[in-house]
Design a protein around this motif. Sequence first.
Motif, PDB file in Angstrom:
ATOM      1  N   ASN A 113      46.714  46.208  49.911  1.00 36.23           N
ATOM      2  CA  ASN A 113      46.212  46.949  51.095  1.00 36.23           C
ATOM      3  C   ASN A 113      44.916  47.682  50.768  1.00 36.23           C
ATOM      4  N   GLY A 114      43.935  47.561  51.658  1.00 35.08           N
ATOM      5  CA  GLY A 114      42.680  48.273  51.439  1.00 35.08           C
ATOM      6  C   GLY A 114      41.660  47.431  50.679  1.00 35.08           C
ATOM      7  N   PHE A 115      42.072  46.283  50.152  1.00 34.34           N
ATOM      8  CA  PHE A 115      41.132  45.394  49.445  1.00 34.34           C
ATOM      9  C   PHE A 115      40.795  44.201  50.344  1.00 34.34           C
ATOM     10  N   GLU A 116      39.615  43.626  50.113  1.00 37.33           N
ATOM     11  CA  GLU A 116      39.221  42.474  50.930  1.00 37.33           C
ATOM     12  C   GLU A 116      39.290  41.174  50.163  1.00 37.33           C
ATOM     13  N   MET A 117      39.473  41.255  48.870  1.00 39.39           N
ATOM     14  CA  MET A 117      39.677  40.034  48.068  1.00 39.39           C
ATOM     15  C   MET A 117      40.379  40.415  46.769  1.00 39.39           C
ATOM     16  N   ALA A 134      36.934  44.434  46.041  1.00 40.60           N
ATOM     17  CA  ALA A 134      37.740  43.441  45.314  1.00 40.60           C
ATOM     18  C   ALA A 134      38.721  44.125  44.372  1.00 40.60           C
ATOM     19  N   LEU A 135      39.934  43.576  44.327  1.00 35.10           N
ATOM     20  CA  LEU A 135      40.941  44.027  43.365  1.00 35.10           C
ATOM     21  C   LEU A 135      40.951  43.000  42.236  1.00 35.10           C
ATOM     22  N   ILE A 136      40.689  43.438  41.018  1.00 36.60           N
ATOM     23  CA  ILE A 136      40.675  42.484  39.889  1.00 36.60           C
ATOM     24  C   ILE A 136      41.944  42.670  39.072  1.00 36.60           C
ATOM     25  N   LEU A 137      42.732  41.601  39.012  1.00 33.17           N
ATOM     26  CA  LEU A 137      43.974  41.618  38.239  1.00 33.17           C
ATOM     27  C   LEU A 137      43.781  40.714  37.022  1.00 33.17           C
ATOM     28  N   VAL A 169      44.809  38.513  52.200  1.00 31.97           N
ATOM     29  CA  VAL A 169      43.613  38.711  51.372  1.00 31.97           C
ATOM     30  C   VAL A 169      43.339  37.431  50.569  1.00 31.97           C
ATOM     31  N   PRO A 170      42.107  36.899  50.595  1.00 28.42           N
ATOM     32  CA  PRO A 170      41.857  35.692  49.803  1.00 28.42           C
ATOM     33  C   PRO A 170      41.934  35.975  48.295  1.00 28.42           C
ATOM     34  N   ASN A 191      28.934  34.867  45.112  1.00 25.72           N
ATOM     35  CA  ASN A 191      28.830  33.688  45.976  1.00 25.72           C
ATOM     36  C   ASN A 191      30.098  33.342  46.759  1.00 25.72           C
ATOM     37  N   LEU A 192      31.206  33.983  46.454  1.00 24.00           N
ATOM     38  CA  LEU A 192      32.498  33.677  47.098  1.00 24.00           C
ATOM     39  C   LEU A 192      32.710  32.151  47.211  1.00 24.00           C
ATOM     40  N   PRO A 193      32.669  31.420  46.107  1.00 23.23           N
ATOM     41  CA  PRO A 193      32.759  29.948  46.210  1.00 23.23           C
ATOM     42  C   PRO A 193      34.120  29.492  46.739  1.00 23.23           C
ATOM     43  N   SER A 194      34.073  28.635  47.766  1.00 23.93           N
ATOM     44  CA  SER A 194      35.341  28.238  48.402  1.00 23.93           C
ATOM     45  C   SER A 194      36.227  27.472  47.429  1.00 23.93           C
ATOM     46  N   GLU A 195      35.618  26.757  46.451  1.00 24.29           N
ATOM     47  CA  GLU A 195      36.450  25.995  45.506  1.00 24.29           C
ATOM     48  C   GLU A 195      37.243  26.893  44.556  1.00 24.29           C
ATOM     49  N   ASN A 196      36.915  28.183  44.538  1.00 19.85           N
ATOM     50  CA  ASN A 196      37.661  29.114  43.672  1.00 19.85           C
ATOM     51  C   ASN A 196      38.779  29.848  44.416  1.00 19.85           C
ATOM     52  N   VAL A 197      38.899  29.566  45.719  1.00 22.43           N
ATOM     53  CA  VAL A 197      39.981  30.214  46.480  1.00 22.43           C
ATOM     54  C   VAL A 197      41.291  29.480  46.175  1.00 22.43           C
ATOM     55  N   VAL A 198      42.317  30.258  45.843  1.00 23.92           N
ATOM     56  CA  VAL A 198      43.606  29.668  45.481  1.00 23.92           C
ATOM     57  C   VAL A 198      44.518  29.651  46.701  1.00 23.92           C
ATOM     58  N   THR A 199      45.054  28.476  47.003  1.00 28.03           N
ATOM     59  CA  THR A 199      45.982  28.378  48.134  1.00 28.03           C
ATOM     60  C   THR A 199      47.228  27.623  47.692  1.00 28.03           C
ATOM     61  N   VAL A 200      48.275  27.806  48.435  1.00 29.51           N
ATOM     62  CA  VAL A 200      49.532  27.083  48.192  1.00 29.51           C
ATOM     63  C   VAL A 200      49.798  26.278  49.456  1.00 29.51           C
ATOM     64  N   PRO A 201      50.168  24.994  49.318  1.00 27.95           N
ATOM     65  CA  PRO A 201      50.397  24.198  50.534  1.00 27.95           C
ATOM     66  C   PRO A 201      51.355  24.912  51.496  1.00 27.95           C
ATOM     67  N   GLU A 202      50.929  24.998  52.757  1.00 30.83           N
ATOM     68  CA  GLU A 202      51.628  25.801  53.775  1.00 30.83           C
ATOM     69  C   GLU A 202      53.148  25.577  53.831  1.00 30.83           C
ATOM     70  N   PRO A 203      53.628  24.307  53.779  1.00 33.22           N
ATOM     71  CA  PRO A 203      55.085  24.127  53.902  1.00 33.22           C
ATOM     72  C   PRO A 203      55.883  24.822  52.789  1.00 33.22           C
ATOM     73  N   PHE A 204      55.257  25.035  51.627  1.00 25.93           N
ATOM     74  CA  PHE A 204      55.995  25.658  50.513  1.00 25.93           C
ATOM     75  C   PHE A 204      56.026  27.188  50.610  1.00 25.93           C
ATOM     76  N   VAL A 205      55.066  27.744  51.391  1.00 21.38           N
ATOM     77  CA  VAL A 205      54.829  29.195  51.299  1.00 21.38           C
ATOM     78  C   VAL A 205      56.041  30.070  51.665  1.00 21.38           C
ATOM     79  N   PRO A 206      56.708  29.837  52.826  1.00 20.53           N
ATOM     80  CA  PRO A 206      57.784  30.781  53.194  1.00 20.53           C
ATOM     81  C   PRO A 206      58.891  30.865  52.138  1.00 20.53           C
TER      82      PRO A 206
END
Length: 321
Positions: free
Chosen positions: A54-58, A21-24, A78-79, A281-296
């Motif tokens: 690169n080289g990190f898994e989360m 894990a990379l902690i920022l 990377v999640p 626990n890698l809780p799924s509710e803590n994964v940050v996502t951006v709605p796909e149409p906005f991403v590009p």
Amino acid sequence: MASNTKDLQEKILKLKKERKALILAHNYQIIEIQEIADFVGDSLQLARKSAESNGFEMIIFAGVKFMAEMAAVLSPAVPVYIPDPKALCPLAGYLDAEKIRKKKKEYPGVPVIVYVNTTAEAKSEADMICTSGSAVEVVESLGVDRVIFGPDANLADYVRTHTSVEIIDIDQSGHCYVHNMFDLSMLIELKEKYPESVAIAHPECPIEIQEQADMVGSTGMMARTVAESDAKVFIIATEMGMLQQLQKRHPDKTIIPMYEGAVCRQMKKHTLEKIVDVLENLPSENVVTVPEPFVPHIREILEKMNTVRGQGPATAVKAET
Ligand code: 13P
Ligand code: SF4
């Protein structure tokens, strides 16, 4: 340091290795989190670091949610986890996409620059993004006479004092409640008490503070200035996490808060315990996502922002333990 804190920190360092894990961490995090982070920095530095996963898994991003969203966009493979998903910056709430669309209709053809402290939806309406450390450079990089800018009206004032480009506010009431706690009388009183001091204010502070401060800049610029300056006493107008970091890194210097009550409740939602929980626990509710149409589009303008020269050094400062 309480043994419980040390235990938690050791646990995080061990789990971090196992999970790759990379902690920022943002400069406003509690010092105990800054100590276990791989990198600590301002928004611009962290955006640049996010793109180097690169080289990190989360990635674990200890900052407010828009910052973690930035990392999610810049590091799609990377999640990105946020220790507390309720860490939302209230400044971002000033700007919804509809307000930007209205402003664009009022000023057709004028480019829109949004501060990174905005929602993904607001960013999707922008031509460019800036941080406090890159705002002036981003505005000038467009080579135009005027720009639409928001949501922070104090940052807009800062940019106005550094460029001839006309800055049109999207919302003149947009502000950060933490930086609006500073009052000019606080600065005047401290300057009288410490005449040899250097006063540094964040550009989210009201303009009258900016005008009376010796320097104005991002939290990354504050870190660099205190490290490089020969001065011994600094009065700092920003969130308290930054001051704790400065005092820890520079025990030979005196770091004076302009106001000790300047605490960002949202940044402080993250704790060592919550980071342990994410790693275990890698809780799924803590994964940050951006709605796909906005991403590009957001990726394109964030990458553009990352190429503009900013106030801070190109890479974030390695956390010290
Ligand atoms: P910096 O980019 O200067 O770290 O500022 C971020 C922020 O949220 C200030 O309140
Ligand atoms: Fe948002 Fe202000 Fe907190 Fe920064 S200090 S994250 S702008 S509320």
